[in-house]
Design a protein around this motif. Sequence first.
Motif, PDB file in Angstrom:
ATOM      1  N   LEU A   1       0.845  -1.955   0.742  1.00 22.25           N
ATOM      2  CA  LEU A   1      -0.036   0.473  -0.025  1.00 22.25           C
ATOM      3  C   LEU A   1       0.927   1.012  -0.120  1.00 22.25           C
ATOM      4  O   LEU A   1       1.757   1.490   0.554  1.00 22.25           O
ATOM      5  N   GLY A   2       0.987   1.944  -0.493  1.00 21.22           N
ATOM      6  CA  GLY A   2       1.939   3.128  -1.416  1.00 21.22           C
ATOM      7  C   GLY A   2       2.771   2.914  -2.068  1.00 21.22           C
ATOM      8  O   GLY A   2       3.767   2.699  -2.299  1.00 21.22           O
TER       9      GLY A   2
ATOM     10  N   GLY B   1       5.377   5.572  -3.075  1.00 21.62           N
ATOM     11  CA  GLY B   1       6.144   6.511  -1.961  1.00 21.62           C
ATOM     12  C   GLY B   1       7.185   6.394  -2.398  1.00 21.62           C
ATOM     13  O   GLY B   1       8.165   5.292  -2.486  1.00 21.62           O
TER      14      GLY B   1
ATOM     15  N   GLY C   1       7.661   2.523  -0.783  1.00 18.99           N
ATOM     16  CA  GLY C   1       6.788   1.839  -0.981  1.00 18.99           C
ATOM     17  C   GLY C   1       7.099   0.858  -2.720  1.00 18.99           C
ATOM     18  O   GLY C   1       7.542  -0.034  -2.906  1.00 18.99           O
TER      19      GLY C   1
ATOM     20  N   SER D   1      -1.940   2.811  -4.864  1.00 20.61           N
ATOM     21  CA  SER D   1      -1.561   4.026  -4.309  1.00 20.61           C
ATOM     22  C   SER D   1      -2.994   4.973  -5.423  1.00 20.61           C
ATOM     23  O   SER D   1      -3.199   4.917  -5.948  1.00 20.61           O
ATOM     24  N   LYS D   2      -2.866   6.311  -4.715  1.00 20.29           N
ATOM     25  CA  LYS D   2      -4.144   6.848  -4.564  1.00 20.29           C
ATOM     26  C   LYS D   2      -3.916   8.104  -5.646  1.00 20.29           C
ATOM     27  O   LYS D   2      -4.177   8.329  -6.350  1.00 20.29           O
TER      28      LYS D   2
ATOM     29  N   THR E   1      -8.213   4.268  -3.475  1.00 20.66           N
ATOM     30  CA  THR E   1      -7.693   4.679  -1.944  1.00 20.66           C
ATOM     31  C   THR E   1      -8.130   3.705  -1.412  1.00 20.66           C
ATOM     32  O   THR E   1      -9.223   3.187  -0.986  1.00 20.66           O
TER      33      THR E   1
ATOM     34  N   THR F   1       1.964   4.193   3.663  1.00 19.90           N
ATOM     35  CA  THR F   1       1.328   5.090   3.287  1.00 19.90           C
ATOM     36  C   THR F   1       1.140   6.400   2.931  1.00 19.90           C
ATOM     37  O   THR F   1       0.853   7.458   2.665  1.00 19.90           O
ATOM     38  N   GLY F   2       2.760   6.628   4.260  1.00 12.50           N
ATOM     39  CA  GLY F   2       3.293   7.397   4.803  1.00 12.50           C
ATOM     40  C   GLY F   2       2.415   8.626   4.393  1.00 12.50           C
ATOM     41  O   GLY F   2       1.746   8.827   5.596  1.00 12.50           O
TER      42      GLY F   2
ATOM     43  N   ASN G   1      -0.917   8.887   6.906  1.00  9.66           N
ATOM     44  CA  ASN G   1      -1.530   8.283   6.048  1.00  9.66           C
ATOM     45  C   ASN G   1      -2.603   7.118   6.756  1.00  9.66           C
ATOM     46  O   ASN G   1      -2.717   6.314   5.637  1.00  9.66           O
ATOM     47  N   THR G   2      -3.162   6.767   7.232  1.00 13.31           N
ATOM     48  CA  THR G   2      -3.747   5.349   8.072  1.00 13.31           C
ATOM     49  C   THR G   2      -4.562   5.136   8.190  1.00 13.31           C
ATOM     50  O   THR G   2      -5.325   4.471   9.441  1.00 13.31           O
TER      51      THR G   2
ATOM     52  N   ALA H   1       4.637   6.405   7.525  1.00 14.50           N
ATOM     53  CA  ALA H   1       3.661   5.473   8.367  1.00 14.50           C
ATOM     54  C   ALA H   1       4.029   4.584   9.761  1.00 14.50           C
ATOM     55  O   ALA H   1       2.601   4.121  10.485  1.00 14.50           O
TER      56      ALA H   1
END
Length: 387
Positions: A8-9, A11, A14, A37-38, A84, A116-117, A260-261, A295
Amino acid sequence: MSKSFLILGAGMAGLPLAHYVLKHYANQHDLKVTLVSKSSDFYWNIASPRCAIPGQLTDDKTFYSIADAFSKYSSTRFEFVLGTVETWDPDRNTINLVDSYGSKKAIIYHTILVATGSAYANNMPWKLVGSSDDTKTALSRLRQEIQSAKSIVIGGGGPTGVEFAGELAYEYAREGAQKSITLVMSDSLPLPAIVMTATRQAAKKELEKLDVNIIANAKITETPSDQVPGKRMLGITKTDGSKQSLEADLFVPTWGVKFNTGFAPPSMLENDGRLKVTKQLRAPGYENVFAVGDAANLDSYAAAVREAQVRHLAMAFGKYLAEERVPEYKQDDRTTMTVTVGQSRGVGQIGSWNAWSFFIWFFKGRHMCTNIVPDYVAGNTLILGSF
Ligand SMILES: Cc1cc2nc3c(=O)[nH]c(=O)nc-3n(C[C@H](O)[C@H](O)[C@H](O)COP(=O)(O)OP(=O)(O)OC[C@H]3O[C@@H](n4cnc5c(N)ncnc54)[C@H](O)[C@@H]3O)c2cc1C
């Protein structure tokens, strides 16, 4: 059937780990890596204080397509999901997300890595603001506001505030004063208190050389709620309790990191919203749940320490997948922080060394490390070298 390795993520933590697992473990352990990722793009947010300045770094230097970066892997081994994550049930090994078309989807995993940072309050594009398009729009709006403002007040004397004040002043305040740039900070010196006094003093001096007005020992306690362009009256409260007003065309906050959790069960989170982790970078009680980067509640939230975590997990996943003992991550207690102050100077602390301005400029300030991003996105390097 392949085992699902869910990340997840995409960035700074990830994304390189997804490459690493695909390159080194996917065939050997029959894994299918799913990266969620979003944002459709990887964002090199380290350069954001300069990206925000009109006419400086263009978006193509800082936004890179995630799908393109992973197109070299077979679809039997890799899938990118733009969406998301909304909820997570670690007892059922399941996450639920909403994809970019608005459809809900559940993913069941064998192993999960949460990366997810973090994001910034007020939708400031110091980090991603949701999707890639939302982030580009936020950057573009900020550039337009900067362009038309004559007086700019920056809230917060942390590294983002110092870098942004330095970039603005380098462009508009030194020699000629096209715009007035003011930095309001809550402490007597810029940068966090974990940084050596000599480095913090150097940051103050560098900002002053660029004609940044510094208001120290003060907090911005009132900001105008309307978004109508024009003069804004900010309320400032000094440490001694006295109050003053400050007029500005533009106010830019650089504070308010949030993690972002929100999709995680509250019991897995610390009070500040970061995920609880053991020394193996695993969630307590869940052997198949790993967390890394901003995160995860280990180390401060800076890329330099995240990089050590990334290198550690890259190796530790090999042990985990081979069902061997997962090694513990050893925290480096030394402080490392590199901060640019305009395009030609910088300050920093590396361990106990108060780094020379030239050193910071050479490694970061001259390009904001944008020179390495293509290789970073391709999974060939991290900031500190090959990966
Ligand atoms: C202005 C600025 C300058 C910086 N400069 C430096 C520096 O010079 N050196 C340094 O060491 N550090 C620096 N940092 C810190 C560094 O940027 C972070 O430590 C780093 O980005 C953390 O990486 P990450 O992978 O943990 O998270 P992020 O980079 O925040 O990535 C998070 C990922 O998760 C995705 N995501 C988030 N929520 C969801 C969700 N619900 N569903 C699906 N996907 C989701 C996002 O789309 C993104 O792909 C800087 C930070 C800022 C703000």
